[in-house]
Design a protein around this motif. Structure first.
Motif, mmCIF file in Angstrom:
data_model
loop_
_atom_site.group_PDB
_atom_site.id
_atom_site.type_symbol
_atom_site.label_atom_id
_atom_site.label_comp_id
_atom_site.label_asym_id
_atom_site.label_seq_id
_atom_site.Cartn_x
_atom_site.Cartn_y
_atom_site.Cartn_z
ATOM 1 N N ALA A 109 0.853 -1.220 -0.149
ATOM 2 C CA ALA A 109 -0.088 0.038 -0.098
ATOM 3 C C ALA A 109 0.759 1.189 -0.180
ATOM 4 C CB ALA A 109 -1.001 0.030 1.202
ATOM 5 N N TYR A 110 0.603 2.221 -0.864
ATOM 6 C CA TYR A 110 1.529 3.397 -1.062
ATOM 7 C C TYR A 110 0.568 4.544 -0.627
ATOM 8 C CZ TYR A 110 4.458 0.421 -3.971
ATOM 9 O OH TYR A 110 5.534 -0.461 -4.349
ATOM 10 N N TRP A 111 0.870 5.107 0.565
ATOM 11 C CA TRP A 111 0.216 6.326 0.963
ATOM 12 C C TRP A 111 1.115 6.985 2.154
ATOM 13 C CZ3 TRP A 111 -0.995 6.792 6.315
ATOM 14 C CH2 TRP A 111 -0.907 5.379 6.777
ATOM 15 N N GLY A 112 1.064 8.284 1.946
ATOM 16 C CA GLY A 112 1.847 9.023 3.301
ATOM 17 C C GLY A 112 0.906 10.146 3.714
ATOM 18 N N PRO A 113 1.271 10.736 4.819
ATOM 19 C CA PRO A 113 0.598 11.905 5.495
ATOM 20 C C PRO A 113 0.294 12.745 4.665
ATOM 21 C CG PRO A 113 2.932 11.473 6.367
ATOM 22 C CD PRO A 113 2.787 10.441 5.367
ATOM 23 N N GLU A 114 0.731 13.081 3.514
ATOM 24 C CA GLU A 114 0.318 14.193 2.403
ATOM 25 C C GLU A 114 -0.845 13.905 1.653
ATOM 26 O OE1 GLU A 114 2.883 12.555 2.474
ATOM 27 O OE2 GLU A 114 2.982 11.651 0.234
ATOM 28 N N ASN A 115 -1.041 12.485 1.703
ATOM 29 C CA ASN A 115 -2.360 11.988 1.205
ATOM 30 C C ASN A 115 -3.722 12.061 1.919
ATOM 31 O OD1 ASN A 115 -0.077 9.614 -0.233
ATOM 32 N ND2 ASN A 115 -1.028 11.330 -1.581
ATOM 33 N N ALA A 116 -3.561 12.593 3.091
ATOM 34 C CA ALA A 116 -4.765 12.917 3.877
ATOM 35 C C ALA A 116 -5.372 13.956 3.477
ATOM 36 C CB ALA A 116 -4.520 12.741 5.290
ATOM 37 N N ILE A 117 -6.857 13.713 3.518
ATOM 38 C CA ILE A 117 -7.913 14.799 2.970
ATOM 39 C C ILE A 117 -8.741 14.990 4.234
ATOM 40 C CG2 ILE A 117 -9.437 15.401 1.449
ATOM 41 C CD1 ILE A 117 -8.176 13.426 -0.389
ATOM 42 N N ALA B 65 -0.429 12.838 -18.226
ATOM 43 C CA ALA B 65 -1.240 13.788 -17.346
ATOM 44 C C ALA B 65 -1.514 13.021 -16.040
ATOM 45 C CB ALA B 65 -2.394 14.436 -18.103
ATOM 46 N N LEU B 66 -1.066 13.598 -14.990
ATOM 47 C CA LEU B 66 -1.405 12.931 -13.646
ATOM 48 C C LEU B 66 -3.131 12.888 -13.693
ATOM 49 C CD1 LEU B 66 0.763 14.649 -10.999
ATOM 50 C CD2 LEU B 66 0.870 12.211 -11.715
ATOM 51 N N SER B 67 -3.505 11.865 -13.195
ATOM 52 C CA SER B 67 -5.085 11.695 -12.837
ATOM 53 C C SER B 67 -5.331 11.462 -11.483
ATOM 54 C CB SER B 67 -5.319 10.316 -13.587
ATOM 55 O OG SER B 67 -4.772 9.361 -13.597
ATOM 56 N N GLY B 68 -4.432 11.603 -10.597
ATOM 57 C CA GLY B 68 -4.494 11.481 -9.191
ATOM 58 C C GLY B 68 -3.136 12.060 -8.485
ATOM 59 N N THR B 69 -3.379 11.992 -7.008
ATOM 60 C CA THR B 69 -2.348 12.549 -6.449
ATOM 61 C C THR B 69 -1.237 11.447 -6.278
ATOM 62 O OG1 THR B 69 -3.429 11.753 -4.402
ATOM 63 C CG2 THR B 69 -3.476 14.096 -4.986
ATOM 64 N N PRO B 70 0.237 11.822 -6.503
ATOM 65 C CA PRO B 70 1.129 10.821 -6.131
ATOM 66 C C PRO B 70 1.157 10.313 -4.827
ATOM 67 C CG PRO B 70 1.897 12.779 -7.630
ATOM 68 C CD PRO B 70 0.774 12.960 -6.846
ATOM 69 N N ARG B 71 1.528 9.027 -4.571
ATOM 70 C CA ARG B 71 1.410 8.604 -3.098
ATOM 71 C C ARG B 71 2.892 7.962 -2.747
ATOM 72 N NH1 ARG B 71 -3.614 8.542 -6.168
ATOM 73 N NH2 ARG B 71 -5.225 7.422 -5.043
ATOM 74 N N CYS B 72 3.453 8.758 -1.584
ATOM 75 C CA CYS B 72 4.950 8.415 -1.407
ATOM 76 C C CYS B 72 4.759 7.569 -0.260
ATOM 77 C CB CYS B 72 5.748 9.707 -1.007
ATOM 78 S SG CYS B 72 5.807 10.949 -2.387
ATOM 79 N N ALA B 73 5.770 6.595 -0.345
ATOM 80 C CA ALA B 73 5.684 5.654 0.865
ATOM 81 C C ALA B 73 7.319 5.038 0.958
ATOM 82 C CB ALA B 73 4.889 4.404 0.780
ATOM 83 N N GLY B 74 7.915 4.921 2.055
ATOM 84 C CA GLY B 74 9.013 4.267 2.241
ATOM 85 C C GLY B 74 10.157 4.990 1.152
ATOM 86 N N ASN B 75 10.764 4.281 0.328
ATOM 87 C CA ASN B 75 11.731 4.632 -0.786
ATOM 88 C C ASN B 75 11.245 4.659 -2.141
ATOM 89 O OD1 ASN B 75 11.471 2.043 -1.249
ATOM 90 N ND2 ASN B 75 13.399 1.739 -1.959
ATOM 91 N N ALA B 76 9.662 5.122 -2.002
ATOM 92 C CA ALA B 76 9.099 4.876 -3.342
ATOM 93 C C ALA B 76 7.836 5.756 -3.465
ATOM 94 C CB ALA B 76 8.272 3.532 -3.474
ATOM 95 N N VAL B 77 7.547 6.000 -4.593
ATOM 96 C CA VAL B 77 6.271 6.694 -4.846
ATOM 97 C C VAL B 77 5.513 5.958 -6.157
ATOM 98 C CG1 VAL B 77 7.498 8.309 -6.647
ATOM 99 C CG2 VAL B 77 5.237 9.107 -5.594
ATOM 100 N N ALA B 78 4.039 6.183 -5.793
ATOM 101 C CA ALA B 78 3.320 5.400 -6.969
ATOM 102 C C ALA B 78 2.239 6.568 -7.413
ATOM 103 C CB ALA B 78 2.328 4.276 -6.220
ATOM 104 N N PHE B 79 2.243 6.716 -8.707
ATOM 105 C CA PHE B 79 1.284 7.658 -9.284
ATOM 106 C C PHE B 79 0.609 7.216 -10.344
ATOM 107 C CE2 PHE B 79 4.396 8.726 -12.852
ATOM 108 C CZ PHE B 79 5.613 8.276 -12.144
ATOM 109 N N PRO B 80 -0.795 7.741 -10.477
ATOM 110 C CA PRO B 80 -1.464 7.464 -11.455
ATOM 111 C C PRO B 80 -1.682 8.626 -12.358
ATOM 112 C CG PRO B 80 -2.882 8.273 -9.688
ATOM 113 C CD PRO B 80 -1.517 8.413 -9.304
ATOM 114 N N PHE B 81 -1.510 8.114 -13.850
ATOM 115 C CA PHE B 81 -1.715 9.149 -14.824
ATOM 116 C C PHE B 81 -2.318 8.524 -16.152
ATOM 117 C CE2 PHE B 81 2.036 7.417 -17.191
ATOM 118 C CZ PHE B 81 2.669 6.393 -16.278
ATOM 119 N N GLN B 82 -2.484 9.237 -17.165
ATOM 120 C CA GLN B 82 -2.566 9.025 -18.305
ATOM 121 C C GLN B 82 -1.863 9.274 -19.464
ATOM 122 O OE1 GLN B 82 -6.384 10.722 -19.609
ATOM 123 N NE2 GLN B 82 -7.513 8.889 -19.046
ATOM 124 N N VAL B 83 -1.442 8.234 -20.200
ATOM 125 C CA VAL B 83 -0.422 8.459 -21.296
ATOM 126 C C VAL B 83 -1.376 9.037 -22.426
ATOM 127 C CG1 VAL B 83 1.147 7.281 -22.971
ATOM 128 C CG2 VAL B 83 1.167 6.609 -20.698
#
Lengths: 119, 119
Positions: A109-117, B65-83
């Protein structure tokens, strides 16, 4: 594993939160699965540790709502959603990896404090 | 690695496609990075193989184009987008993992044929 089966697993996961049904969660996971939520924290290893983890989330009344289309690739599916709790929401992306039996063997699961709304 | 630096890497990645700037892509990745796009296919290993892969995507005129907020966790970031390509769009989720130097060492892209959107 077929794309339709991976999408069905995502649907059952969301339904399990809707119904607060721990048995549905248990049925999704392999006995030796590992859950890392969020990524970078100590994983929950094995079905009993995993169920204990979800028991807390279900007990808190967490509900899930997809916020985009699930993306299936290889033995995995990644899906964006919001966790909805009283007074707050959280943007999350989960990645399920499946074994040949169609059970989830890894959830990250990818989320961090900045993802809270708030609200 | 700070959350702000991970988010900046996502921004630079999108800007690199906007500008079709392979040098910006190269600067994001570690020399020994691995790119698996989509997950389940043969990975591109090492910066030269990775640049060759992106050269094709940039040459095809792909924009992101990003389609949602990037989610940072640990040493990673997951992000949803459209090509976005001429005549089609594709919903994708990328996961970047970073090394201690702040370079991307692993990129895994989640998408399948069902994520294509005509037009």
């Amino acid at each position: 594993m077929e794309t339709a089966d991976k999408l069905a697993a995502v649907d059952r996961y969301i339904e399990a939160f809707e119904k607060a049904d721990l048995g549905m969660i248990r049925a999704l996971y392999a006995d030796d699965a590992v859950v890392e939520d969020p990524v970078g924290t100590d994983p929950h290893r094995g079905i009993e540790a995993i169920c204990a983890f979800y028991e807390g989330a279900l007990g808190a009344g967490a509900k899930l709502a997809l916020s985009g289309t699930p993306r299936c690739a290889g033995n995995a599916v990644a899906f964006p959603f919001q966790v909805i709790l009283p007074g707050m929401k959280m943007d999350v992306i989960d990645v399920f990896e499946f074994n040949d039996a169609g059970k989830v063997v890894s959830m990250r699961a990818y989320w961090g404090p900045e993802n809270a709304i708030p609200g």
